[in-house]
Design a protein around this motif. Structure first.
Motif: not given
Length: 464
Positions: A4-13, A65-72, A74-85
């Motif tokens: 969720d957005s709250l968790f994502w903000n924590q990841i960014k911090t 890669d930096k974002i994906a690593q941090e998400l992995r 924190q979540s302890n599961i494999p993560v796949e991320i994509d970006f859209v404009v």
């Protein structure tokens, strides 16, 4: 779990905290907004929105890669991320993810109009200098991203002119050539001219003497679609040349033709540059490129060694990278010296040989007063001449005191010598400056962080 957005903000911090020395990071990280997360049987799929194509390129190249690593982690599961404009903030997402993706695909799939013709020659371009052969580090990631974006969309972006600035030997010329090569590959019908400002100056003076300015203007304004100019600092030498250069850039921008420039200093620091020319250069995008830190120098050296078919053990690589602290050009030059000595003497390359060939580097001054003044001035976005002035304005006085402090810390200079380097300040002024910097570090955490960042930059130059 779903993100969720709250968790994502924590990841960014968390990412910002782990990369505290990289102040540029938050400028790219903050606009990234969460669009959707979906838990599948074996992974977490996350889609983020970014405001522009430029952001899309940058985060894919440098932050994914930096974002994906941090998400992995924190979540302890494999993560796949994509970006859209999206061009929107998170609160503006009123359409479905499918709509957003469809709009994004339309942006990237717009056909490129290509005139049926072979690639046009690029005057003086070096085909070996491409984006793929440029080793990106913290010192150059913004300049690299900006130049790549311009090369992919010449004349159709807000980065016109694009000016890359930094000391000699940092890779500016490599990026200019890479831009020329990339544009020629993507848009073979465009007419590209790569030229040094000094040559432009000489050709302009010659045309004036021969009364051939119409021919000169036709060459650069009418018969060129992309102009790439190196060493722009030389333009300040002549008024007539500045006049022509100013009108040429204006003509290019009005016709949506791309201008890419490089200089060893900011426009405001180019001697003799007229205000209107300075303003024109500052109106586009300015990207700086500085001396790479030790980690990046090691990566560059490994790449160069492989390119020259030179085998180096880790101790030798570390040694060469640490003492080659003035420029990338020096780094490559030292590698070539060792290679040549090895071939002439029939000796294997090792740490002992490297020390023998490069012994004179160990006895040189690690950094100069002028370099420290430049580092401080660039950090606080002022001119070196401001540090040496009599101004008592706080935005000038504080950086001046810090520069004095750093010179005393890193160089064996007397109070009198330090005072002379700042426009003839007396030793009492220097003593007061040193005391104030010492005291403020204990009282103001942000001030202490600024000092630490500057010390880190100096360490990157000295290689220690």
């Amino acid at each position: 779990m779903e993100l969720d957005s709250l968790f994502w903000n924590q990841i960014k911090t968390t990412i910002k905290t782990k990369n505290g020395a990289n102040k540029l990071l938050e400028n790219w990280l903050d606009p990234i907004e969460l669009i959707k997360s979906e838990k599948t049987a074996d992974s977490l799929k996350i889609t983020f929105g970014v405001p522009s194509q430029f952001f899309f390129f940058y985060v894919n190249e440098h932050l994914k890669d930096k974002i994906a690593q941090e998400l992995r982690e924190q979540s302890n599961i494999p993560v796949e991320i994509d970006f859209v404009v999206t061009g929107k903030t998170a609160s503006d997402y009123n359409t479905s993810l499918q709509d957003v993706m469809q709009n994004t695909e339309q942006v990237f799939q717009q056909p490129v109009q290509v005139v049926p013709a072979g690639p046009r020659p690029v005057e003086n371009i070096n085909e070996e200098f491409t984006f793929s052969t440029f080793v990106v580090g913290k010192n150059s990631e913004f300049a690299h991203a900006a130049t790549y974006n311009v090369a992919c969309n010449p004349g159709t972006n807000d980065y016109n002119p694009l000016l890359i600035y930094g000391p000699s030997g940092m890779g500016k010329t490599h990026l200019l050539n890479a831009a020329g090569n990339q544009i020629r590959q993507n848009y073979p019908h465009l007419r590209i001219v790569y030229i040094s400002a000094e040559r432009f100056l000489n050709e302009c003076v010659s045309a004036l003497r021969r009364h051939e300015m119409d021919k000169f203007r036709q060459k650069y304004r009418e018969n060129t679609d992309v102009i790439v100019v190196d060493d722009v600092q030389y333009i300040g030498r002549g008024e007539a040349v500045q006049e022509e250069f100013f009108h040429m850039i204006n003509s290019f921008i009005e016709k949506k033709k791309q201008v890419v420039l490089a200089s060893d200093r900011m426009p405001k620091d180019i001697l003799g540059l007229e205000d209107r020319s300075r303003t024109r250069l500052e109106r586009g995008l300015i990207a700086d490129i500085t001396m790479p830190d030790l980690e990046t120098r090691l990566a560059i050296l490994r790449y160069k060694a492989e390119n020259y078919n030179v085998r180096l053990n880790e101790d030798t690589i570390q040694y060469i990278a640490k003492i080659s602290k003035k420029s990338i050009r020096e780094l490559e030059g030292n590698l070539k010296k060792i290679k040549m000595f090895s071939e002439l003497q029939g000796l294997s390359i090792n740490l002992e040989l490297a020390r023998k060939v490069l012994a004179h580097h160990e006895n040189t001054v690690t950094i100069s007063i002028e370099e420290i003044q430049r580092i401080v001035a660039e950090y606080y976005k002022i001119r070196v001449t401001d540090l040496k002035s009599t101004s008592r304005a706080k935005p000038i006085v504080v950086p001046r005191q810090i520069a004095m402090y750093l010179i005393k810390k890193f160089l064996d200079k007397s109070l009198v010598d330090i005072g002379k380097a700042f426009g003839g300040k007396d030793h009492t002024t220097v003593i007061n400056s040193l005391d104030k910097v010492e005291n403020l570090q204990n009282q103001d955490p942000q001030f202490k962080n600024d000092i630490d960042e500057l010390i880190n930059q100096i360490h990157n130059v000295t290689g220690l």
